[in-house]
Design a protein around this motif. Structure first.
Motif, short mmCIF file in Angstrom:
data_model
loop_
_atom_site.label_atom_id
_atom_site.label_comp_id
_atom_site.label_asym_id
_atom_site.label_seq_id
_atom_site.Cartn_x
_atom_site.Cartn_y
_atom_site.Cartn_z
N ARG A 92 36.21 46.30 38.67
CA ARG A 92 34.92 45.96 38.07
C ARG A 92 34.72 46.69 36.76
NH1 ARG A 92 32.81 47.78 43.77
NH2 ARG A 92 34.05 49.47 42.96
N PRO A 93 33.84 46.18 35.90
CA PRO A 93 33.54 46.91 34.66
C PRO A 93 33.10 48.35 34.91
CG PRO A 93 32.67 44.70 34.53
CD PRO A 93 33.17 44.87 35.93
N THR A 125 32.83 47.87 28.41
CA THR A 125 31.51 47.26 28.42
C THR A 125 31.43 46.36 29.65
OG1 THR A 125 32.16 45.29 27.18
CG2 THR A 125 31.51 47.23 25.89
N GLU A 126 30.39 45.59 29.77
CA GLU A 126 30.28 44.67 30.90
C GLU A 126 31.28 43.52 30.80
OE1 GLU A 126 28.43 44.55 33.83
OE2 GLU A 126 28.17 46.66 33.30
N THR A 127 31.83 43.27 29.59
CA THR A 127 32.69 42.11 29.40
C THR A 127 34.12 42.43 28.98
OG1 THR A 127 31.94 41.88 27.12
CG2 THR A 127 30.75 40.61 28.80
N SER A 128 34.37 43.66 28.51
CA SER A 128 35.72 43.96 28.01
C SER A 128 36.07 45.43 28.16
CB SER A 128 35.83 43.57 26.53
OG SER A 128 34.96 44.37 25.75
N THR A 140 41.60 45.41 22.69
CA THR A 140 40.42 45.10 23.49
C THR A 140 40.69 43.80 24.23
OG1 THR A 140 38.96 46.22 21.94
CG2 THR A 140 37.95 44.64 23.44
N ASP A 142 39.18 41.01 27.24
CA ASP A 142 38.08 40.54 28.08
C ASP A 142 38.48 40.71 29.54
OD1 ASP A 142 36.53 39.81 25.91
OD2 ASP A 142 37.20 37.71 25.95
N PHE A 143 37.52 41.06 30.38
CA PHE A 143 37.84 41.21 31.81
C PHE A 143 38.33 39.91 32.42
CE2 PHE A 143 34.93 44.98 31.63
CZ PHE A 143 35.93 45.91 31.88
N SER A 144 37.92 38.77 31.86
CA SER A 144 38.39 37.48 32.38
C SER A 144 39.89 37.29 32.15
CB SER A 144 37.61 36.33 31.75
OG SER A 144 37.80 36.34 30.34
#
Length: 164
Positions: A92-93, A125-128, A140, A142-144
């Protein structure tokens, strides 16, 4: 983070019950043959504290009950419940943010021809997540795009010198 539908269904079911037991679900992994897979569940205390073997054993029953009720695998399977260990997976982030400054190994979906990265977590961050790579560059992601990531522990086997 990229998870299979079955892994994500197990995570969701376990995370719904885990707070009642003061447990955090670190990761769920489905490995092995499709006829008799292994479901690996890694847990730790709700505040990130490590668990003793007795704690893990005591929590194995409810973890197994939740997975049995969900019935995500039609055949027989093996259930492994353990602590995350030194090479802790990050999912998780909030996991990435917790371990900023730590070394990790990350596998992503192919971006610009590269899939594997090793380095320090510079920020999250919440996204990366941003990594400072071993060669001095930073990247950098992205979590996706992150398939899996685990901490890369540093072992120091040199004996301490007296007087220092």
């Amino acid at each position: 983070m990229v998870k299979t539908k079955t892994e994500q269904a197990i995570i969701d079911a376990l995370e719904a019950v885990a707070p009642q037991h003061d447990i955090d679900i670190v990761d769920v992994e489905l490995v092995g043959a499709t006829k008799a897979p292994c479901v690996r569940v890694r847990i730790e205390g709700a505040e990130g504290q490590s668990l003793s073997l007795n704690d893990v054993t005591a929590n194995t029953k409810w973890v197994g009950d939740v997975i049995e009720e969900l019935d995500p695998i039609s055949s027989s399977y093996t259930l492994e419940v353990s602590s995350p260990g030194m090479a802790r997976p990050l999912r998780r982030p909030s996991d990435f943010a917790r371990f900023v400054g730590e070394n990790c190994e990350l596998t992503s979906t192919a971006t610009e021809g590269r899939r594997k990265y090793a380095g320090k977590i510079a920020s999250a961050t919440e996204t990366s997540v941003t990594l400072e790579l071993e060669d001095g560059e930073s990247v950098t992601l992205d979590f996706s795009d992150v398939k899996k990531c685990k901490l890369k522990p540093t072992y120091d086997f040199k004996p301490a010198k007296e007087g220092k």
